[in-house]
Each structure stands twice: as C-alpha cells, then as structure tokens.
Design a protein around this motif. Structure first.
Motif, short mmCIF file in Angstrom:
data_model
loop_
_atom_site.label_atom_id
_atom_site.label_comp_id
_atom_site.label_asym_id
_atom_site.label_seq_id
_atom_site.Cartn_x
_atom_site.Cartn_y
_atom_site.Cartn_z
N ALA A 45 -3.87 2.70 -13.30
CA ALA A 45 -5.16 2.48 -12.62
C ALA A 45 -6.26 2.20 -13.64
CB ALA A 45 -5.51 3.69 -11.78
N TYR A 99 -6.44 4.11 0.07
CA TYR A 99 -5.89 3.07 -0.81
C TYR A 99 -6.46 1.69 -0.49
CZ TYR A 99 -2.28 5.82 -3.17
OH TYR A 99 -1.61 6.72 -3.97
N GLY A 100 -7.10 1.56 0.69
CA GLY A 100 -7.72 0.28 1.04
C GLY A 100 -7.06 -0.44 2.19
N LEU A 110 -4.51 8.64 3.89
CA LEU A 110 -4.19 8.29 2.51
C LEU A 110 -4.13 6.77 2.33
CD1 LEU A 110 -3.47 9.42 -0.27
CD2 LEU A 110 -1.07 9.47 0.43
N LEU A 111 -3.51 6.10 3.28
CA LEU A 111 -3.42 4.64 3.22
C LEU A 111 -4.81 3.99 3.34
CD1 LEU A 111 -0.23 4.13 5.40
CD2 LEU A 111 -0.46 3.52 2.97
N ARG A 112 -5.67 4.60 4.15
CA ARG A 112 -7.04 4.08 4.26
C ARG A 112 -7.80 4.23 2.94
NH1 ARG A 112 -8.75 2.82 9.38
NH2 ARG A 112 -7.47 3.59 11.10
N PHE A 163 0.82 -1.21 0.00
CA PHE A 163 0.00 0.00 0.00
C PHE A 163 0.86 1.27 0.00
CE2 PHE A 163 -3.31 -2.85 1.93
CZ PHE A 163 -4.26 -2.68 0.94
N GLN A 172 -0.45 10.47 5.99
CA GLN A 172 -0.18 9.08 5.62
C GLN A 172 -1.31 8.10 5.99
OE1 GLN A 172 3.14 7.22 7.62
NE2 GLN A 172 2.98 8.53 9.40
N PRO A 187 3.04 2.67 -3.98
CA PRO A 187 2.69 3.70 -4.97
C PRO A 187 2.95 5.12 -4.48
CG PRO A 187 0.72 2.57 -4.15
CD PRO A 187 1.88 1.81 -3.66
N ILE A 188 2.79 5.35 -3.17
CA ILE A 188 3.10 6.68 -2.61
C ILE A 188 4.59 6.94 -2.71
CG2 ILE A 188 2.96 8.15 -0.56
CD1 ILE A 188 0.70 6.27 0.44
N SER A 234 0.81 6.52 -12.91
CA SER A 234 -0.02 5.82 -11.93
C SER A 234 -1.50 5.92 -12.30
CB SER A 234 0.21 6.37 -10.52
OG SER A 234 -0.24 7.70 -10.41
#
Length: 454
Positions: free
Chosen positions: A258, A123-124, A119-121, A55, A116, A58-59, A254
C-alpha cells in the motif's frame, strides 16, 4: 513412505533440503497456475465482475496467509518432535493442529460473513462491482474451512517430511479447479459466485484427501486419534508461537505494498501502478522457488533442533541459503536479459503496449535483490523451524516496511529519481535486509551450538 521421509529428515541435511524443496517448488508453481486459470475464466465475466473479485482478492490473500501460517506452525512443531524421536508428541502436535485449524476456520467464517460488506465498501467497492464482490465473497467465506484445511493440514505432512503427498493434494486441487471453473461460471450461469464455488469445492476435496491419509488410512508417521484428544497448552503454544507470526506475514506485506503504491502514484499515477502491478506478478512467481527452499529448511532445521544437533542445524541453514542464492541468481540473469520480451507478455494489446518499457525497467532493477533474498528467506524459515516465529515476523517487517519503504521514499520521492528510484529502493532495501537477516541467522545458530555444546 513415512519412514523414508523421517530417515531423510534425520540424515544428511544438504540432501534433505534439496530433495524436500523440489516437490514444494512444483506445488507452488501449480498454485500460481491455479490463479492464472482463475484469471482466464473470470476475464469473460466483464469489467464489473473482474473489479468485484479484485476487491475480494486482498482479503482472501490475508485469510490464505492465516491458513499457510498455521500450517507452518504445524510443520515447525512436528519436525522438532520428529528430530527428538518423540512420536507421541509429534502425533499430539498434529492433532492439536487439526483442532486449531477447525476452530480458526469457524471463527473467521463467522467474522467475515458479518463484516464483508462494510469491509468491501472501505476498500472502495460500490454499485455493480460491490454486488459482484459479495456474490464472490459469500460462498468463498462459507467454504473457508475447506481452504483452511487444504493449506494448513499440508503443514502436518511437511512436518514429517512428506512433501510429495502435500504436492499431490495441490495437484488434485488445481486439476479440479480447472475443470469446475467453466462449469460453475458459464454452464450453470453462476458467474462470480461460480468461480468461488469452484475454488471452495476443489480445496475441500483436496483437504478431504489429506485428512483421509491422516485420519483413515493412517500410513503417516504421526498417529492421530481425535477421540482421545486431550488439550495440551504447551503444544498449542508451540504451534501458535510460529503459526501466528507466520500468519501476519501477508498482512505486513499488504501494508508495505500500500505504501509503495502511494509513492508510485505520486510519481507516475496509473502508468507507474500498472507497471508495478505487472512486474510484481512476475516477481512473486520468481520467488516461489526460494519460498520452497525455505519450506524445506523449516522441516530440516526443526528436526535438527529437536535432535539437538547443532552441526546439522548449521549445515541445513547454510545449504538453504546457498541453494537460494544460486537459484535466485539464475532467475535474475534470465529475467534481466529477457526483460522486454517478458514484459511484453503482460502488455500485448495496442492499449497497453506503452507499459512494456516501464515493466522491463522494474524487472531489470527490482530483480537484482532476488539472489540475496534467497539467503534472507532461508534465515527467516530457520527461525520458524526452531520455534522463533516472532523473529521471522520481525525480519519481514524489517525488510518490507523499514528498509524498503524508507529507501523507496528516499530514492523515488526525496532524491526525485522517479520510478527508477522506486525500483532501486526495492532492490537495495531487500538486499540490505537479507544480508542482515543472514548474519543474524548465523549468530543465532552460533548461540544455539554454544548452548548445546555441539
């Protein structure tokens, strides 16, 4: 060493592109091994850690793209001043590049430490995977300054044609990372955080080595004195008008990826995504030599443009395109002929063996664009060399988002050709865009030569 590099850049453009490209190729292949080594050690941490780090990847790629992009801005600006025989402004450009890298790294560190988790949430990431992701991302973002300088400051060395020492810095980073990874991950029991700390420390030491050459040893062509630094808006603009568009390249990529994944999921679900992901790893590895050739084109074309030598500018671009086409053709022939054995490397377990045919088809179709991509990339890097970063960014958008997305949708979804349609769309879209890019590059050079009267 520095004087020989300058003489090389100002001399025969074909020789310069060839000699400067080889150390960059080695650097990029070493960088690829860096990721492979990380992957090997991280695999032992379990599924949740692998997913969590996935996760963050990509960041991190986007942030890495910013540092590489700013490095390209430095390379372009410095090489143009080198060509113009203006050592003072080349040195000022190098000093400004260091300040820009420092300020950017501080700002990005503060921003991403705050955003962070949300943002990670988005992303899933959730549960244990989110915990592992944060364990990895926090030290990574705290040490962003080392990563930024390791990549960005290399652009200063490339600007004066010193590709070898830029390569040596990568060697230092790769070796250190290979040593530190198992120590921090397993010996110290830090897990995902240990992997991030190893990355940060190896990058930081690499950055220190580069800054030692530039600021302490001072055996480079540019002479940087930060104590006497005076802000110059023109030089800053000169760096950023290439650096900012180049930094956005990874972001555009990116977005395109997607969209490809959406189309692939509609057609074939997880099977298609797995085949694409594995094949794309090989594709990205294969185009590294083309990127290396393009990096050499930036420096040589920048020097020729600064010297107002239209003939050298034209020859550097033509040779870079020819070199890229021939190299790309050799790679394509090898991959297409040995597609199945290569695919088997990425699907060697009983659970994944059914992916071999799908990966092989990707390699046999998508790779057909690589020779022409060599010509297109030489043109995109030409624009960076002459300070037209926005034009380079436009052709990234044109290639990946406009041509390729439209054609993958047309062949894969509308005409219902399935996965083969997606792979054909990738090849045809990138090929068409590369041809247009090369033609426009020749047109651009013709305009410059007319203006210069050379």
């Amino acid at each position: 060493m520095a004087n020989k590099n300058i003489e090389l850049m100002r001399g025969n453009p074909e020789t310069a592109v060839r000699k400067l490209a080889i150390p960059v190729m080695i650097s990029m292949l070493l960088t690829a091994s860096y990721n492979i080594i990380d992957g090997i050690w991280i695999t032992g941490l379990g599924e949740a850690a692998i997913a969590g780090i996935g996760f963050v990847t990509p960041i991190f790629m986007i942030l890495n793209g910013v540092s590489v992009g700013l490095g390209s801005g430095a390379t372009s600006s410095i090489s143009r001043f080198v060509g113009a025989h203006d050592k003072n402004r080349a040195s000022d450009s190098a000093a400004h590049s260091i300040i820009i890298l420092f300020i950017t790294s501080i700002i990005l560190t503060l921003i991403f430490l705050v955003i962070q988790e949300p943002l990670l949430r988005i992303y899933g990431a959730s549960g244990t995977a989110l915990e592992e992701a944060l364990s990895y991302s926090t030290p990574l973002f705290l040490g962003l300054i080392g990563i930024m300088f390791a990549n960005g400051a290399s652009g200063i060395l490339r600007g004066e044609g010193d590709m070898k020492r830029a390569m040596y810095a990568v060697v230092v980073s790769v070796i250190l990372n290979a040593i530190l990874d198992p120590i921090f991950i397993y010996t110290f029991g830090l897990g995902a955080a240990g992997a991030a700390i190893a990355t940060v420390l190896s990058s930081l030491i690499s950055a220190i080595v580069i800054l030692y050459w530039l600021l302490v040893k001072k055996d480079t062509y540019v002479d940087i004195n930060l104590r006497k630094f005076k802000f110059n808006s023109k030089i800053t603009k000169n760096i950023l008008k290439v650096g900012i568009p180049a930094s956005l390249d990874m972001f555009i990529m990116s977005i395109a990826v997607a969209l490809y994944l959406i189309f692939i999921t509609i057609i074939s679900g997880d099977y298609g995504v797995a085949a694409y992901t594995s094949g794309q790893r090989i594709y990205l590895f294969a185009i590294m030599p083309l990127t290396a050739i393009g990096t050499a084109v930036v420096a040589v074309c920048g020097s020729a443009f600064g010297a107002e030598n239209g003939d050298y500018l034209s020859r550097a671009h033509k040779y870079g395109a020819k070199f890229g086409i021939l190299f790309g053709l050799a790679v394509t022939i090898i991959v297409v002929l040995f597609a199945t054995p290569i695919a088997s490397i990425f699907a060697y377990t009983p659970e994944t063996s059914h992916l071999v045919s799908g990966i092989a088809l990707f390699l046999q179709f998508a790779f057909l664009s690589i020779p022409l991509t060599g010509a297109g990339m030489a043109s995109s890097f030409l624009y960076q060399g002459i300070g037209r970063g926005v034009t380079s960014l436009f052709f990234t958008i044109f290639r990946e988002v406009i041509c390729t997305v439209i054609l993958t949708y047309l062949f894969g979804i509308v005409l219902e050709w399935g996965l083969i349609g997606i792979w054909i769309g990738l090849a045809v879209g990138r090929s068409i865009a590369s041809i247009v890019n090369y033609i426009y590059g020749r047109h651009t050079i013709k305009q410059i030569r007319t203006k210069l009267g050379t």
